[in-house]
Design a protein around this motif. Structure first.
Motif, PDB file in Angstrom:
ATOM      1  N   UNK A  76      -3.157   1.638  -8.675  1.00 27.68           N
ATOM      2  CA  UNK A  76      -4.106   1.615  -7.568  1.00 27.68           C
ATOM      3  C   UNK A  76      -3.942   2.791  -6.614  1.00 27.68           C
ATOM      4  N   UNK A  77      -2.711   3.253  -6.431  1.00 31.90           N
ATOM      5  CA  UNK A  77      -2.472   4.295  -5.426  1.00 31.90           C
ATOM      6  C   UNK A  77      -2.349   5.707  -5.989  1.00 31.90           C
ATOM      7  N   UNK A  87       7.477   2.797  -8.474  1.00 31.32           N
ATOM      8  CA  UNK A  87       6.696   3.826  -9.161  1.00 31.32           C
ATOM      9  C   UNK A  87       6.558   3.411 -10.619  1.00 31.32           C
ATOM     10  N   UNK A  88       5.309   3.257 -11.074  1.00 32.28           N
ATOM     11  CA  UNK A  88       5.095   2.910 -12.478  1.00 32.28           C
ATOM     12  C   UNK A  88       4.627   4.153 -13.242  1.00 32.28           C
ATOM     13  N   UNK A  89       4.241   3.960 -14.487  1.00 33.27           N
ATOM     14  CA  UNK A  89       3.833   5.096 -15.321  1.00 33.27           C
ATOM     15  C   UNK A  89       2.620   5.817 -14.755  1.00 33.27           C
ATOM     16  N   UNK A  90       1.741   5.107 -14.080  1.00 34.31           N
ATOM     17  CA  UNK A  90       0.572   5.753 -13.473  1.00 34.31           C
ATOM     18  C   UNK A  90       0.994   6.666 -12.333  1.00 34.31           C
ATOM     19  N   UNK A 138       4.199  16.621   1.331  1.00 28.65           N
ATOM     20  CA  UNK A 138       3.433  15.390   1.169  1.00 28.65           C
ATOM     21  C   UNK A 138       4.437  14.249   1.143  1.00 28.65           C
ATOM     22  N   UNK A 139       4.445  13.433   2.191  1.00 26.82           N
ATOM     23  CA  UNK A 139       5.379  12.308   2.276  1.00 26.82           C
ATOM     24  C   UNK A 139       4.673  11.042   1.815  1.00 26.82           C
ATOM     25  N   UNK A 140       5.286  10.365   0.842  1.00 28.64           N
ATOM     26  CA  UNK A 140       4.736   9.125   0.318  1.00 28.64           C
ATOM     27  C   UNK A 140       5.632   7.966   0.739  1.00 28.64           C
ATOM     28  N   UNK A 141       5.010   6.834   1.067  1.00 38.00           N
ATOM     29  CA  UNK A 141       5.757   5.627   1.424  1.00 38.00           C
ATOM     30  C   UNK A 141       5.028   4.422   0.863  1.00 38.00           C
ATOM     31  N   UNK A 146       0.822  -1.211   0.000  1.00 40.07           N
ATOM     32  CA  UNK A 146       0.000   0.000   0.000  1.00 40.07           C
ATOM     33  C   UNK A 146       0.859   1.266   0.000  1.00 40.07           C
ATOM     34  N   UNK A 147       0.251   2.348  -0.440  1.00 40.92           N
ATOM     35  CA  UNK A 147       0.912   3.647  -0.402  1.00 40.92           C
ATOM     36  C   UNK A 147       0.375   4.409   0.802  1.00 40.92           C
ATOM     37  N   UNK A 148       1.278   4.884   1.612  1.00 40.57           N
ATOM     38  CA  UNK A 148       0.903   5.699   2.764  1.00 40.57           C
ATOM     39  C   UNK A 148       1.202   7.151   2.431  1.00 40.57           C
ATOM     40  N   UNK A 149       0.269   8.017   2.782  1.00 40.25           N
ATOM     41  CA  UNK A 149       0.400   9.442   2.493  1.00 40.25           C
ATOM     42  C   UNK A 149       0.306  10.203   3.807  1.00 40.25           C
TER      43      UNK A 149
END
Length: 119
Positions: free
Chosen positions: A29-30, A59-62, A20-23, A6-9
């Motif tokens: 999906x995220x 990290x993908x193209x989305x 904005x910290x992303x993990x 999952x991506x945590x924001x």
């Protein structure tokens, strides 16, 4: 079945600046989480939004498109949008994506390809 991490924001705001910290994994999906987090930050005197990618494991193209979209929206609102914590793997992806530039996004210079580079 979704097996991605999952991506945590986490959003840390001050008067004119938002971090904005992303993990986790930034993917199909995220990516909407990034759109919502950045969108919620715009307005009320915010002048700069920085997205910290240091803890992003994938990290993908989305994900790249979400960063680009957020940068364009921020620019349209007169807000500076920048990336920080761009690790080597993501720097490489950024250097290949749109020749290392994301319109509306202040990409650190170390993430851009060198002039004359054919990588």
């Amino acid at each position: 079945m979704n097996t991605s991490e999952p991506l945590y924001v986490r959003v840390v705001a001050s008067t004119e600046t938002v971090l904005v910290r992303l993990a986790g994994e930034l993917d199909l999906d995220s990516a909407p989480l990034v759109d919502r987090a950045v969108g919620a930050c715009l307005g009320a005197g915010v002048r700069r939004v920085t997205v910290d990618l240091a803890a992003v494991t994938f990290c993908d193209s989305h994900g790249l498109m979400a960063l680009e979209r957020s940068g364009r929206i921020a620019a349209a609102c007169g807000v500076t949008f920048q990336l920080s914590g761009v690790h080597r793997r993501l720097r490489r992806i950024l250097s290949l994506y749109r020749d290392g530039s994301l319109p509306g996004v202040d990409v650190p210079s170390f993430a851009r390809p060198e002039a004359g580079s054919c990588r």
